[in-house]
Design an enzyme around this catalytic site. Structure first.
Site, PDB file in Angstrom:
ATOM      1  CG  ASP A  64      38.305  38.129  38.880  1.00  0.00           C
ATOM      2  OD1 ASP A  64      38.837  38.439  39.969  1.00  0.00           O
ATOM      3  OD2 ASP A  64      37.175  37.629  38.799  1.00  0.00           O
ATOM      4  CG  ASP A 115      39.508  40.338  43.789  1.00  0.00           C
ATOM      5  OD1 ASP A 115      38.675  41.240  43.623  1.00  0.00           O
ATOM      6  OD2 ASP A 115      39.184  39.157  44.053  1.00  0.00           O
ATOM      7  CD  GLU A 116      35.767  42.569  39.319  1.00  0.00           C
ATOM      8  OE1 GLU A 116      34.984  42.304  38.404  1.00  0.00           O
ATOM      9  OE2 GLU A 116      35.407  42.729  40.513  1.00  0.00           O
TER      10      GLU A 116
END
Length: 393
Positions: free
Chosen positions: A9, A102-103
């Site tokens: 993350d 973003d993960e």
């Protein structure tokens, strides 16, 4: 053999991207979002200490943290950096799933035979930060649920490794809100009967949970007990989404054509939000009765909102349809897609608009696409076999 699943993350991704291009923002309480009537898309840890959270109205955020700096955000910058991170991970990891902008989930099962899984992941994390300048947190465990909870617990502190024998001791003391599928309503429901920690939830009979909250009860019980067999799905980037409508009889009825376009936009925009995409390019296609085919496109600010896309599609249609011959087909394509955590363009839309789209999408997801729609778009009915099949599936 147990699985080795990593969850990565990127820490306050939008904020970190902005600070990468402007070092003066470092240490400043920062809010990424729309104007005064918009909502928070992301915020820095400095702002979070004042109680600011994502999806909170900007006005409320500024009441909590009046010294915060509000920025509109740059989705093109975020998308570019996300693409760079994706390439770094795909080059090194055997199986990668990109869960959002973003993960990421990585399946590195078996790698510990040749190289320590935690050491390998730590070196990958260092490579990402070195090549992009962006901070991140990761957790390594036996499945996606435990790894994701692990990154949440490790934020700003440390990266975590949670081996199989430590899964339950790790989960037990945590709030049930840490489980990804537990929203506010489920939390309130379970809290009223004294279920607030994962340990208490794990000790509940799964049948009781199913009676309380429906079919998700069993799945929730499994997650509370550290059970999650969902695979890491290999990532492939979608390039575009599109739909076409072929008329049974060629038409020149402008009002009818525009009503159908509205329905087509509404269908595609719902798909964008459901899959968490934003589009930056709108393409419209028309085919005349003599089979001449023409297209026209325009670039727009990243969005997945019906009202914005409808306006652009209508304007393109007016510019493209100049010959006043009968049409046999019209089509729309949205391309230049980027992943986003949020379902609509939080940089442009207001709190009220966000609530409206969330309510509409909830109805569509539960009762079907036709459950709620604009009157202007009600004329659109898929008549191609492929379209009808997709709707049935």
């Amino acid at each position: 053999m147990g699985r080795s699943i990593v969850h990565i993350d990127m820490n306050t991704f939008f904020v970190s991207c902005e600070r990468l291009t402007n070092s003066e923002l470092t240490g400043v309480p920062l809010i990424i979002g729309g104007g005064d009537r918009g909502v928070v898309a992301s915020c820095s840890y400095e702002a979070r200490t004042f109680g600011v959270r994502s999806a909170m109205p900007i006005k409320m955020a500024l009441r909590l943290c009046p010294q915060a700096k509000v920025m509109k955000g740059d989705m093109e910058l975020y998308s570019t950096l996300s693409h760079t991170i994706t390439e770094i991970i795909q080059e090194k990891a055997p199986i990668v799933e990109k869960a959002s902008i973003d993960e990421f989930y990585l399946d590195i099962t078996g790698m510990d035979k040749f190289y320590g899984s935690y050491k390998w992941t730590n070196e990958l994390a260092q490579t990402i930060t070195k090549e992009t300048g962006l901070p991140l947190t990761f957790a390594l465990s036996v499945n996606k649920t435990v790894s994701k909870i692990g990154t949440g617990e490790g934020k700003q502190k440390r990266n975590l490794e949670i081996p199989e024998h430590m899964v339950q001791p790790f989960l037990n003391p945590l709030s049930i809100q840490k489980i990804p599928m537990v929203g506010d309503k489920t939390f309130q429901l379970l809290s009223r009967i004294g279920i607030r920690t994962i340990q208490t939830l794990s000790e509940m009979p799964s049948e009781v949970l199913q009676q309380m909250i429906g079919k998700n009860g069993t799945e929730l019980w499994k997650k509370a007990n550290g059970i999650d067999n969902n695979p890491v799905e290999p990532y492939t980037e979608r390039k575009s989404i599109s739909t076409e409508h072929t008329f049974s009889q060629d038409t020149i009825d402008i009002a009818k054509l525009k009503r159908i376009l509205v329905g087509m936009v509404e269908k595609l925009a719902f798909q964008l939000r459901s899959e968490q995409w934003l589009t930056s390019t709108v393409v419209i296609k028309i085919r005349y009765a003599n089979f001449d085919t023409e297209t026209k496109q325009c670039r727009i600010a990243y969005t997945s909102a019906d009202h914005t896309l409808t306006r652009n599609v209508t304007e393109l249609f007016d510019k493209l349809y100049q010959r006043r011959m009968r049409l046999r087909l019209i089509g729309i394509r949205f391309s230049g897609l980027v992943r986003g955590t949020y379902q609509i363009n939080l940089f442009e839309d207001t709190e009220e608009m966000l609530a409206l789209y969330q309510a509409m999408d909830k109805m569509k997801s539960r009762y079907g696409f036709d459950a709620v729609m604009r009157c202007a778009g009600a004329s659109f009915k898929p008549n191609n076999k492929a379209e009808i099949l997709k709707r049935k599936l």
